[in-house]
Design a protein around this motif. Structure first.
Motif, short mmCIF file in Angstrom:
data_model
loop_
_atom_site.label_atom_id
_atom_site.label_comp_id
_atom_site.label_asym_id
_atom_site.label_seq_id
_atom_site.Cartn_x
_atom_site.Cartn_y
_atom_site.Cartn_z
N ASN A 1 0.85 -1.34 0.33
CA ASN A 1 0.03 -0.11 -0.20
C ASN A 1 0.84 1.28 0.04
O ASN A 1 0.42 2.40 0.29
N GLY A 2 2.23 1.15 -0.25
CA GLY A 2 3.15 2.20 -0.53
C GLY A 2 3.49 2.99 0.94
O GLY A 2 3.97 3.95 0.70
N HIS A 3 3.28 2.03 2.00
CA HIS A 3 3.85 2.74 3.02
C HIS A 3 5.43 2.30 3.51
O HIS A 3 5.83 1.26 2.77
N GLU A 4 5.92 2.71 4.44
CA GLU A 4 7.30 2.47 4.68
C GLU A 4 7.06 1.53 6.09
O GLU A 4 6.15 1.89 7.06
N SER A 5 7.82 0.31 5.81
CA SER A 5 7.80 -0.59 6.93
C SER A 5 8.95 -1.09 7.63
O SER A 5 9.64 -1.57 6.69
N TYR A 6 9.22 -1.21 8.92
CA TYR A 6 10.25 -1.85 9.47
C TYR A 6 9.88 -2.90 10.67
O TYR A 6 8.88 -2.65 11.25
N ILE A 7 10.58 -3.86 10.80
CA ILE A 7 10.56 -5.11 11.89
C ILE A 7 11.75 -5.19 12.54
O ILE A 7 12.79 -5.35 12.14
N ALA A 8 11.55 -4.82 13.73
CA ALA A 8 12.62 -5.00 14.96
C ALA A 8 12.26 -6.48 15.54
O ALA A 8 11.38 -6.62 16.25
N CYS A 9 13.33 -7.35 15.70
CA CYS A 9 13.11 -8.49 16.59
C CYS A 9 14.40 -8.96 17.13
O CYS A 9 15.53 -8.69 16.82
N GLY A 10 14.20 -9.90 18.08
CA GLY A 10 15.37 -10.80 18.74
C GLY A 10 15.94 -11.55 18.14
O GLY A 10 17.34 -11.93 18.34
N ARG A 11 15.41 -12.30 16.96
CA ARG A 11 16.10 -13.48 16.59
C ARG A 11 15.22 -13.84 15.34
O ARG A 11 13.99 -13.31 15.12
N ASN A 12 15.52 -14.79 14.28
CA ASN A 12 14.93 -15.21 13.27
C ASN A 12 14.60 -14.14 12.46
O ASN A 12 13.20 -13.81 12.03
N LEU A 13 15.46 -13.31 11.98
CA LEU A 13 14.93 -12.24 10.94
C LEU A 13 14.44 -12.80 9.71
O LEU A 13 15.25 -14.08 9.18
N TYR A 14 13.82 -12.24 8.95
CA TYR A 14 13.33 -12.69 7.46
C TYR A 14 14.74 -12.56 6.66
O TYR A 14 15.48 -11.75 6.80
N LYS A 15 14.84 -13.74 5.96
CA LYS A 15 15.69 -13.86 5.05
C LYS A 15 15.84 -12.62 3.80
O LYS A 15 14.61 -12.79 3.42
N ASN A 16 16.85 -12.05 3.21
CA ASN A 16 16.76 -11.12 2.20
C ASN A 16 15.81 -10.33 2.49
O ASN A 16 14.99 -9.45 1.62
N PHE A 17 15.77 -9.84 3.66
CA PHE A 17 14.75 -8.67 4.28
C PHE A 17 15.46 -7.46 4.64
O PHE A 17 16.25 -7.36 5.53
N ASP A 18 15.41 -6.33 3.73
CA ASP A 18 16.19 -5.02 3.84
C ASP A 18 15.72 -4.10 5.17
O ASP A 18 16.44 -3.52 5.53
N ASN A 19 14.44 -4.35 5.50
CA ASN A 19 14.12 -3.27 6.46
C ASN A 19 13.98 -4.07 7.50
O ASN A 19 13.11 -3.74 8.72
N ALA A 20 14.95 -5.13 8.10
CA ALA A 20 14.82 -5.64 9.64
C ALA A 20 15.92 -5.16 10.23
O ALA A 20 16.92 -4.72 9.76
N ILE A 21 15.55 -5.02 11.62
CA ILE A 21 16.48 -4.56 12.65
C ILE A 21 16.61 -5.52 13.53
O ILE A 21 15.76 -5.99 14.26
N LYS A 22 17.93 -5.96 13.78
CA LYS A 22 18.14 -7.28 14.91
C LYS A 22 18.47 -6.27 16.05
O LYS A 22 19.16 -5.46 16.10
N ILE A 23 17.82 -6.80 17.20
CA ILE A 23 18.09 -5.96 18.62
C ILE A 23 18.97 -6.91 19.24
O ILE A 23 18.69 -8.30 19.61
#
Length: 409
Positions: free
Chosen positions: A29-51
């Motif tokens: 829908n054209g929005h900016e989206s980011y996901i932060a998590c402690g483990r198991n990041l998306y593979k090939n996922f540019d907008n991921a933030i590892k905590i």
């Protein structure tokens, strides 16, 4: 809009799939989206933030095991994460499971209170308003209503093997989690919403958004599962759990196995190798699988899905079974009952083996086909993931409009 979601995992497990699904809808829908998590990041996922790091998680686990201070580790990791959040400057922060040995709740909420950004917090269990546990039905505990102490589930997740700190945890959580100026709580079930309104989180508005599933994936399919396990002509009673323990009703399947007819067989998915070795001949044990395709084949092959959970929020396994055309039997507990009606299965008395057997007998006599259409239709109308995600999109829009209105004034 720029949305930041925070969860223990991403892309796997029920909460991980929910987070990933919301992300996909936002991007489309054209929005900016980011996901932060402690483990198991998306593979090939540019907008991921590892905590934090694996070492940070390990030290947080150690702090929990010894001092019963789950949620109060990972301080340095969370401070570094908050610095990233400040640079990112999201419009809305969407919390999910903030337990899971990866974030310091005090550091996180101090930031949320000072940043004054809109916060949506989806509770997937009860951990946010107890001094220790994530569920309490199983032990009939209601200390969380007034103040936890001497937790009867100290050795359950998040497990402590030495000290008990539930009284202090409860008071600190109450202090930390309250007085966020612009926060709304979302629960997947009416059951959990009712509990939240009785807890110290009752000052916040609560909205129910049922979990949804991907109906392009979970649907009746042709399956070789029966042939693979030599189950042709058998009546298959299915049970699936991430971890099979007392709370999930493990013992009821063991008791059921002693009362089955010769043409009836139990299939349990998610067992450990040690548990499988102890099974009787009329129970087929399968270890945990992250293959959704394999799960769909198993659901589609089963005649009935039995969920004898003793405490649960809004189990997606019920929805997955229904979507695959398989009727569901569940105990009258938590939010598990909310996805089942008289056309799609049975709700039986909590802990009743006779209730389970009678419901299985009715479904066997009527035949799975007499339920399948209604099962699939119920999920299509009520629990399609797009319905749930659209409700989140609407919630984001309403929240965003409030921000713009405040800025214009």
């Amino acid at each position: 809009m720029k949305i930041l979601q925070i969860n223990s995992v991403c892309g796997i497990g029920s909460t991980g799939r929910i987070v990933a699904g919301i992300h996909d809808i936002l991007i489309k829908n054209g929005h900016e989206s980011y996901i932060a998590c402690g483990r198991n990041l998306y593979k090939n996922f540019d907008n991921a933030i590892k905590i934090g790091t694996s070492f940070d998680v390990y030290m947080h686990v150690l702090k929990t095991r010894i001092f019963d201070k789950h949620g109060f580790g990972s301080k340095k990791a969370t401070i570094k994460f908050i610095n990233k959040v400040e640079n990112l400057n999201p419009d809305i922060i969407h919390l999910h499971n903030i337990h899971g040995y990866y974030v310091n709740i005090e550091v996180l909420f101090n930031y949320l209170k000072t940043a004054n950004k809109p916060v949506i917090w989806t509770l997937h269990d009860c951990w946010a308003f107890t001094g220790h546990c994530s569920y309490f039905d199983y032990v009939n505990c209601d200390k969380w209503k007034t103040g936890c102490y001497k937790c009867p589930q100290k050795t359950k997740y998040p497990k402590s093997i030495l000290l008990s700190n539930s009284k202090h945890n409860y008071l600190k959580k109450k202090e930390i989690f309250t007085d966020v100026k612009n926060m709304i709580i979302v629960t997947p079930s009416n059951w959990l919403a009712k509990l939240v309104r009785q807890s110290f989180l009752k000052e916040y508005p609560v909205k129910v958004i049922n979990n949804g599933i991907d109906l392009t994936v979970f649907k009746p399919v042709k399956s070789d599962f029966r042939k693979k396990y030599n189950l042709e002509g058998k009546f298959i009673i299915l049970g699936i759990a991430n971890v099979w323990e007392k709370r999930k009703g493990y013992k009821y399947f063991i008791e059921l196995a002693q009362k089955l007819e010769k043409d009836e067989i139990i299939v349990m998915v998610g067992l450990t190798k040690r548990q499988i070795k102890k099974l009787t001949d009329n129970i087929i044990g399968i270890t945990k699988t992250n293959s959704v395709k394999e799960l769909v084949k198993i659901y589609s092959s089963a005649d009935v899905f039995v969920n004898p959970t003793l405490e649960d929020n809004f189990p997606t396994t019920n929805l997955e079974a229904l979507a695959c055309g398989t009727p569901v039997i569940t105990f009258n507990t938590g939010g598990s009952v909310e996805s089942v009606d008289s056309n799609t299965g049975f709700v039986v008395e909590k802990g009743s083996i006779d209730g389970l057997l009678n419901a299985i007998k009715v479904i066997k006599e009527k035949g799975k086909k007499s339920y399948s259409y209604y099962c699939v239709e119920r999920v299509r109308k009520l629990y399609n993931k797009h319905n749930a995600f659209n409700e989140y999109m609407s919630l984001y829009r309403i929240t965003s409009e409030k921000i713009l209105k405040c800025l214009s004034n």
